[in-house]
Design a protein around this motif. Structure first.
Motif, PDB file in Angstrom:
ATOM      1  N   ASP A  42      -5.399  12.940  15.229  1.00 25.92           N
ATOM      2  CA  ASP A  42      -5.330  11.548  15.672  1.00 25.92           C
ATOM      3  C   ASP A  42      -4.107  11.285  16.540  1.00 25.92           C
ATOM      4  O   ASP A  42      -4.124  10.382  17.371  1.00 25.92           O
ATOM      5  N   ALA A  43      -3.044  12.043  16.316  1.00 28.71           N
ATOM      6  CA  ALA A  43      -1.813  11.855  17.083  1.00 28.71           C
ATOM      7  C   ALA A  43      -1.045  13.169  17.132  1.00 28.71           C
ATOM      8  O   ALA A  43      -1.195  14.015  16.248  1.00 28.71           O
ATOM      9  N   TRP A  44      -0.230  13.303  18.163  1.00 34.19           N
ATOM     10  CA  TRP A  44       0.672  14.454  18.287  1.00 34.19           C
ATOM     11  C   TRP A  44       2.079  13.885  18.391  1.00 34.19           C
ATOM     12  O   TRP A  44       2.449  13.298  19.406  1.00 34.19           O
ATOM     13  N   CYS A  45       2.845  14.025  17.343  1.00 35.15           N
ATOM     14  CA  CYS A  45       4.204  13.478  17.282  1.00 35.15           C
ATOM     15  C   CYS A  45       5.213  14.605  17.420  1.00 35.15           C
ATOM     16  O   CYS A  45       5.963  14.918  16.481  1.00 35.15           O
ATOM     17  N   LYS A  46       5.263  15.218  18.596  1.00 37.02           N
ATOM     18  CA  LYS A  46       6.157  16.356  18.798  1.00 37.02           C
ATOM     19  C   LYS A  46       7.622  15.961  18.735  1.00 37.02           C
ATOM     20  O   LYS A  46       8.474  16.794  18.427  1.00 37.02           O
ATOM     21  N   ASP A  47       7.943  14.689  18.977  1.00 37.86           N
ATOM     22  CA  ASP A  47       9.335  14.259  18.906  1.00 37.86           C
ATOM     23  C   ASP A  47       9.865  14.199  17.474  1.00 37.86           C
ATOM     24  O   ASP A  47      11.074  14.081  17.267  1.00 37.86           O
ATOM     25  N   MET A  64       0.838  -1.180   0.000  1.00 35.80           N
ATOM     26  CA  MET A  64       0.000   0.000   0.000  1.00 35.80           C
ATOM     27  C   MET A  64       0.884   1.245   0.000  1.00 35.80           C
ATOM     28  O   MET A  64       1.811   1.352   0.778  1.00 35.80           O
ATOM     29  N   LYS A  65       0.584   2.168  -0.878  1.00 39.59           N
ATOM     30  CA  LYS A  65       1.352   3.408  -0.981  1.00 39.59           C
ATOM     31  C   LYS A  65       0.795   4.437   0.003  1.00 39.59           C
ATOM     32  O   LYS A  65      -0.402   4.600   0.119  1.00 39.59           O
ATOM     33  N   ILE A  66       1.701   5.089   0.709  1.00 41.35           N
ATOM     34  CA  ILE A  66       1.300   6.116   1.671  1.00 41.35           C
ATOM     35  C   ILE A  66       1.421   7.489   1.007  1.00 41.35           C
ATOM     36  O   ILE A  66       2.452   7.815   0.437  1.00 41.35           O
ATOM     37  N   GLN A  67       0.371   8.269   1.078  1.00 40.31           N
ATOM     38  CA  GLN A  67       0.399   9.658   0.628  1.00 40.31           C
ATOM     39  C   GLN A  67       0.480  10.528   1.865  1.00 40.31           C
ATOM     40  O   GLN A  67      -0.294  10.350   2.806  1.00 40.31           O
ATOM     41  N   VAL A  68       1.437  11.458   1.876  1.00 36.36           N
ATOM     42  CA  VAL A  68       1.592  12.350   3.024  1.00 36.36           C
ATOM     43  C   VAL A  68       1.414  13.785   2.554  1.00 36.36           C
ATOM     44  O   VAL A  68       2.120  14.243   1.655  1.00 36.36           O
ATOM     45  N   ASP A  69       0.444  14.478   3.132  1.00 37.00           N
ATOM     46  CA  ASP A  69       0.189  15.877   2.818  1.00 37.00           C
ATOM     47  C   ASP A  69       0.473  16.724   4.051  1.00 37.00           C
ATOM     48  O   ASP A  69       0.567  16.201   5.166  1.00 37.00           O
ATOM     49  N   VAL A  70       0.584  18.018   3.836  1.00 39.38           N
ATOM     50  CA  VAL A  70       0.777  18.955   4.942  1.00 39.38           C
ATOM     51  C   VAL A  70      -0.345  19.987   4.909  1.00 39.38           C
ATOM     52  O   VAL A  70      -0.861  20.328   3.843  1.00 39.38           O
ATOM     53  N   LYS A  71      -0.705  20.452   6.106  1.00 38.45           N
ATOM     54  CA  LYS A  71      -1.822  21.385   6.213  1.00 38.45           C
ATOM     55  C   LYS A  71      -1.627  22.210   7.478  1.00 38.45           C
ATOM     56  O   LYS A  71      -1.203  21.669   8.504  1.00 38.45           O
ATOM     57  N   ARG A  72      -1.941  23.479   7.395  1.00 35.26           N
ATOM     58  CA  ARG A  72      -1.867  24.311   8.597  1.00 35.26           C
ATOM     59  C   ARG A  72      -2.897  23.836   9.620  1.00 35.26           C
ATOM     60  O   ARG A  72      -4.013  23.461   9.273  1.00 35.26           O
ATOM     61  N   ALA A  73      -2.510  23.863  10.870  1.00 40.83           N
ATOM     62  CA  ALA A  73      -3.398  23.439  11.954  1.00 40.83           C
ATOM     63  C   ALA A  73      -4.636  24.326  12.036  1.00 40.83           C
ATOM     64  O   ALA A  73      -5.655  23.932  12.598  1.00 40.83           O
ATOM     65  N   THR A 114      -2.047  13.258   6.996  1.00 41.97           N
ATOM     66  CA  THR A 114      -1.939  14.708   6.875  1.00 41.97           C
ATOM     67  C   THR A 114      -1.187  15.227   8.089  1.00 41.97           C
ATOM     68  O   THR A 114      -1.618  15.003   9.230  1.00 41.97           O
ATOM     69  N   LEU A 115      -0.051  15.881   7.827  1.00 44.62           N
ATOM     70  CA  LEU A 115       0.752  16.474   8.886  1.00 44.62           C
ATOM     71  C   LEU A 115       0.256  17.887   9.147  1.00 44.62           C
ATOM     72  O   LEU A 115       0.125  18.685   8.212  1.00 44.62           O
ATOM     73  N   LEU A 116      -0.009  18.201  10.392  1.00 42.93           N
ATOM     74  CA  LEU A 116      -0.517  19.515  10.785  1.00 42.93           C
ATOM     75  C   LEU A 116       0.598  20.318  11.435  1.00 42.93           C
ATOM     76  O   LEU A 116       1.341  19.789  12.275  1.00 42.93           O
ATOM     77  N   TYR A 117       0.701  21.583  11.055  1.00 42.28           N
ATOM     78  CA  TYR A 117       1.731  22.474  11.596  1.00 42.28           C
ATOM     79  C   TYR A 117       1.130  23.854  11.796  1.00 42.28           C
ATOM     80  O   TYR A 117       0.111  24.194  11.207  1.00 42.28           O
ATOM     81  N   GLY A 118       1.781  24.686  12.604  1.00 41.84           N
ATOM     82  CA  GLY A 118       1.239  25.999  12.913  1.00 41.84           C
ATOM     83  C   GLY A 118       1.873  27.160  12.166  1.00 41.84           C
ATOM     84  O   GLY A 118       1.325  28.259  12.171  1.00 41.84           O
ATOM     85  N   ALA A 119       3.001  26.963  11.523  1.00 43.22           N
ATOM     86  CA  ALA A 119       3.725  28.062  10.875  1.00 43.22           C
ATOM     87  C   ALA A 119       2.878  28.753   9.806  1.00 43.22           C
ATOM     88  O   ALA A 119       2.054  28.122   9.150  1.00 43.22           O
ATOM     89  N   ARG A 120       3.121  30.046   9.630  1.00 41.24           N
ATOM     90  CA  ARG A 120       2.394  30.805   8.591  1.00 41.24           C
ATOM     91  C   ARG A 120       2.894  30.467   7.191  1.00 41.24           C
ATOM     92  O   ARG A 120       2.129  30.442   6.241  1.00 41.24           O
ATOM     93  N   TYR A 128      -5.352  10.179   8.300  1.00 45.52           N
ATOM     94  CA  TYR A 128      -4.817  10.181   9.670  1.00 45.52           C
ATOM     95  C   TYR A 128      -4.135  11.523   9.900  1.00 45.52           C
ATOM     96  O   TYR A 128      -3.151  11.855   9.255  1.00 45.52           O
ATOM     97  N   ARG A 129      -4.662  12.317  10.827  1.00 44.99           N
ATOM     98  CA  ARG A 129      -4.182  13.691  11.060  1.00 44.99           C
ATOM     99  C   ARG A 129      -3.211  13.718  12.236  1.00 44.99           C
ATOM    100  O   ARG A 129      -3.552  13.278  13.332  1.00 44.99           O
ATOM    101  N   VAL A 130      -2.009  14.250  11.970  1.00 42.51           N
ATOM    102  CA  VAL A 130      -0.938  14.220  12.960  1.00 42.51           C
ATOM    103  C   VAL A 130      -0.353  15.615  13.149  1.00 42.51           C
ATOM    104  O   VAL A 130       0.176  16.214  12.201  1.00 42.51           O
ATOM    105  N   LEU A 131      -0.431  16.122  14.370  1.00 38.56           N
ATOM    106  CA  LEU A 131       0.230  17.390  14.696  1.00 38.56           C
ATOM    107  C   LEU A 131       1.718  17.103  14.846  1.00 38.56           C
ATOM    108  O   LEU A 131       2.106  16.193  15.587  1.00 38.56           O
ATOM    109  N   VAL A 132       2.552  17.861  14.142  1.00 33.53           N
ATOM    110  CA  VAL A 132       3.988  17.594  14.148  1.00 33.53           C
ATOM    111  C   VAL A 132       4.803  18.770  14.668  1.00 33.53           C
ATOM    112  O   VAL A 132       6.006  18.836  14.459  1.00 33.53           O
ATOM    113  N   ASP A 133       4.170  19.689  15.371  1.00 31.96           N
ATOM    114  CA  ASP A 133       4.880  20.785  16.021  1.00 31.96           C
ATOM    115  C   ASP A 133       5.252  20.373  17.436  1.00 31.96           C
ATOM    116  O   ASP A 133       4.505  19.638  18.087  1.00 31.96           O
TER     117      ASP A 133
END
Length: 131
Positions: free
Chosen positions: A40-45, A1-10, A96-102, A20-25
């Motif tokens: 779904d998850a917060w992967c701050k590390d 299975m191929k994984i698609q990874v997108d990014v999106k502002r929080a 989908t990776l979530l981040y806060g940067a402008r 699967y929505r992951v906060l990465v800040d």
């Protein structure tokens, strides 16, 4: 299975197609409650080290060096294992990776997305060889 990874502002609304929505800040995004974020998850590390994050300061002129340094951090065995675990935990073909940067172009989530896709490809190759 191929994984698609997108990014999106929080700060953007969650969409059905986000997967699967992951906060990465490392730090929680300002002005957003846990209930509003829909994650779904917060992967701050998986975020850049505090020293690298502070040095970068979201200055576009630091981007090239920041990218190189962050990729180096992500290629440690510990970080690769975290990314492998994230791919497995997602149980989906879309993260989908979530981040806060402008800045939507010069932020760590863009780099992390590429690294997660690379790790996912290596997981597929390993599973094909083993099975």
């Amino acid at each position: 299975m191929k994984i698609q990874v997108d990014v999106k502002r929080a700060y953007e609304e969650a969409a059905k197609g986000d997967g699967y929505r992951v906060l990465v800040d490392r730090l929680w995004p300002r002005g957003v409650s846990r209930e509003e974020l829909h994650f779904d998850a917060w992967c701050k590390d998986l975020a850049p080290s505090p020293a690298l994050r502070k040095w970068f300061g979201h200055k576009a002129e630091h981007w090239e060096k920041f990218r190189d340094e962050y990729e180096t951090e992500l290629r440690s065995e510990e970080q690769k294992e975290r990314m492998r675990q994230l791919v497995q935990d997602s149980g989906a073909s879309h993260i989908t990776l979530l981040y806060g940067a402008r800045d939507t172009e010069h932020n760590h989530a863009v780099i992390l997305a590429a690294e997660i896709e690379r790790v996912a490809r290596s997981l597929r190759k390993t599973s094909k060889q083993g099975g």
